[in-house]
Scaffold this motif. Structure first.
Motif, PDB file in Angstrom:
ATOM      1  N   SER A  57     -12.431  26.463  -2.672  1.00 29.17           N
ATOM      2  CA  SER A  57     -13.662  25.762  -2.300  1.00 29.17           C
ATOM      3  C   SER A  57     -13.595  24.270  -2.605  1.00 29.17           C
ATOM      4  O   SER A  57     -14.226  23.457  -1.924  1.00 29.17           O
ATOM      5  N   GLY A  58     -12.834  23.914  -3.647  1.00 27.29           N
ATOM      6  CA  GLY A  58     -12.767  22.522  -4.064  1.00 27.29           C
ATOM      7  C   GLY A  58     -14.049  22.028  -4.706  1.00 27.29           C
ATOM      8  O   GLY A  58     -14.238  20.822  -4.898  1.00 27.29           O
ATOM      9  N   ALA A  59     -14.952  22.944  -5.058  1.00 25.72           N
ATOM     10  CA  ALA A  59     -16.257  22.565  -5.603  1.00 25.72           C
ATOM     11  C   ALA A  59     -16.155  22.159  -7.074  1.00 25.72           C
ATOM     12  O   ALA A  59     -15.243  22.586  -7.794  1.00 25.72           O
ATOM     13  N   VAL A  60     -17.094  21.352  -7.513  1.00 25.98           N
ATOM     14  CA  VAL A  60     -17.218  21.029  -8.932  1.00 25.98           C
ATOM     15  C   VAL A  60     -17.626  22.298  -9.676  1.00 25.98           C
ATOM     16  O   VAL A  60     -18.439  23.087  -9.180  1.00 25.98           O
ATOM     17  N   ILE A  61     -17.073  22.508 -10.858  1.00 26.69           N
ATOM     18  CA  ILE A  61     -17.371  23.703 -11.652  1.00 26.69           C
ATOM     19  C   ILE A  61     -18.318  23.320 -12.780  1.00 26.69           C
ATOM     20  O   ILE A  61     -18.044  22.384 -13.534  1.00 26.69           O
ATOM     21  N   GLN A  62     -19.424  24.056 -12.890  1.00 24.99           N
ATOM     22  CA  GLN A  62     -20.430  23.772 -13.918  1.00 24.99           C
ATOM     23  C   GLN A  62     -20.447  24.924 -14.928  1.00 24.99           C
ATOM     24  O   GLN A  62     -20.987  25.995 -14.656  1.00 24.99           O
ATOM     25  N   PRO A  63     -19.820  24.754 -16.105  1.00 24.10           N
ATOM     26  CA  PRO A  63     -19.851  25.827 -17.108  1.00 24.10           C
ATOM     27  C   PRO A  63     -21.213  25.911 -17.798  1.00 24.10           C
ATOM     28  O   PRO A  63     -21.819  24.890 -18.134  1.00 24.10           O
ATOM     29  N   VAL A  64     -21.685  27.144 -17.987  1.00 25.21           N
ATOM     30  CA  VAL A  64     -22.988  27.382 -18.628  1.00 25.21           C
ATOM     31  C   VAL A  64     -22.841  28.551 -19.602  1.00 25.21           C
ATOM     32  O   VAL A  64     -22.147  29.530 -19.309  1.00 25.21           O
ATOM     33  N   ARG A  65     -23.496  28.435 -20.750  1.00 29.95           N
ATOM     34  CA  ARG A  65     -23.488  29.555 -21.706  1.00 29.95           C
ATOM     35  C   ARG A  65     -24.909  29.957 -22.054  1.00 29.95           C
ATOM     36  O   ARG A  65     -25.738  29.134 -22.410  1.00 29.95           O
ATOM     37  N   ILE A  66     -25.163  31.257 -21.949  1.00 32.69           N
ATOM     38  CA  ILE A  66     -26.471  31.829 -22.272  1.00 32.69           C
ATOM     39  C   ILE A  66     -26.402  32.507 -23.630  1.00 32.69           C
ATOM     40  O   ILE A  66     -25.446  33.233 -23.926  1.00 32.69           O
ATOM     41  N   SER A  67     -27.410  32.277 -24.454  1.00 31.56           N
ATOM     42  CA  SER A  67     -27.519  32.951 -25.757  1.00 31.56           C
ATOM     43  C   SER A  67     -28.917  33.545 -25.885  1.00 31.56           C
ATOM     44  O   SER A  67     -29.896  32.905 -25.503  1.00 31.56           O
ATOM     45  N   GLY A  68     -28.996  34.764 -26.395  1.00 34.03           N
ATOM     46  CA  GLY A  68     -30.288  35.399 -26.639  1.00 34.03           C
ATOM     47  C   GLY A  68     -30.761  36.346 -25.561  1.00 34.03           C
ATOM     48  O   GLY A  68     -31.653  37.167 -25.798  1.00 34.03           O
ATOM     49  N   ALA A  69     -30.190  36.271 -24.372  1.00 33.77           N
ATOM     50  CA  ALA A  69     -30.642  37.142 -23.280  1.00 33.77           C
ATOM     51  C   ALA A  69     -30.284  38.602 -23.543  1.00 33.77           C
ATOM     52  O   ALA A  69     -31.013  39.509 -23.136  1.00 33.77           O
ATOM     53  N   ARG A  70     -29.164  38.825 -24.224  1.00 33.66           N
ATOM     54  CA  ARG A  70     -28.782  40.202 -24.555  1.00 33.66           C
ATOM     55  C   ARG A  70     -29.800  40.823 -25.503  1.00 33.66           C
ATOM     56  O   ARG A  70     -30.136  42.006 -25.387  1.00 33.66           O
ATOM     57  N   GLU A  71     -30.293  40.026 -26.445  1.00 36.37           N
ATOM     58  CA  GLU A  71     -31.305  40.528 -27.377  1.00 36.37           C
ATOM     59  C   GLU A  71     -32.636  40.758 -26.665  1.00 36.37           C
ATOM     60  O   GLU A  71     -33.392  41.672 -27.013  1.00 36.37           O
TER      61      GLU A  71
END
Length: 207
Positions: free
Chosen positions: A142-156
């Motif tokens: 795709s050649g797209a920019v990659i945006q890393p994201v981290r979620i915390s607390g949703a499992r709880e």
């Protein structure tokens, strides 16, 4: 002058607004690294996967629509009507094929923002798992920019296997974008996909 992004369709906006209000009211949702958000052009958003809450959580980071993957089993009854209108792409987790990957690549090339969970499934123990090389393939093709994201607390808040909402603080951390270079794509394609997938997961873990 950059063109004005399209407005949300009413059905998408309704879900976006409702989930956003619930996340902030019930879970005290907090966003860090918001200055790293890429708000224009094609963006491959890559996140860890903790809960069914994850797609709308990340969708609330943006004020325009995004596309994401969803289990094909959700596309029944009301879901068969609703999920496509929320830009969900059905995927078979038991027998993944190139069809969904090709759709993601096409959407990105059309300038859309697409959310992908490189692990492929929700965590059982809260730990971040390994990424499938498919995320590397999508990033390269795709050649797209990659945006890393981290979620915390949703499992709880909503653990895998549970249908009961629990009140837990949720945080969404946005990392600095990753832009692949020609050097990243030289040599053996399969090795590149695997290396890039690991790089993306490492960026998520660091948040």
């Amino acid at each position: 002058m950059n063109p004005k992004p399209p407005m949300m369709r009413w059905i998408y906006w309704l879900g976006w607004m409702s989930f956003g209000a619930a996340f902030r009211t019930l879970f005290g949702m907090r966003v860090t690294g918001e200055e790293n958000l890429i708000s224009e052009g094609p963006v491959l958003v890559a996140s860890n996967h903790q809960s069914f809450l994850d797609p709308p959580l990340i969708g609330n980071l943006y004020k325009t629509e995004m596309t994401y993957l969803a289990r094909k089993t959700l596309f029944t009854g009301m879901g068969a009507w609703l999920y496509p209108r929320w830009n969900a792409i059905p995927v078979d987790q038991d027998r993944p094929d190139m069809g969904s990957l090709k759709t993601i690549i096409r959407k990105l090339k059309e300038g859309e923002r697409v959310l992908v969970f490189p692990e492929g499934e929700r965590t059982l123990d809260g730990n971040i798992g390994k990424a499938a090389p498919g995320i590397g393939l999508v990033a390269v093709k795709s050649g797209a920019v990659i945006q890393p994201v981290r979620i915390s607390g949703a499992r709880e808040a909503l653990p895998r296997g549970s249908g009961k909402i629990r009140f837990a603080r949720i945080t969404v951390a946005v990392g600095k974008p990753i832009r692949l270079t020609e050097e990243d794509t030289r040599g053996d394609a399969k090795e590149n996909y695997d290396r890039i997938a690991k790089r993306i997961m490492a960026a998520i873990e660091e948040l």
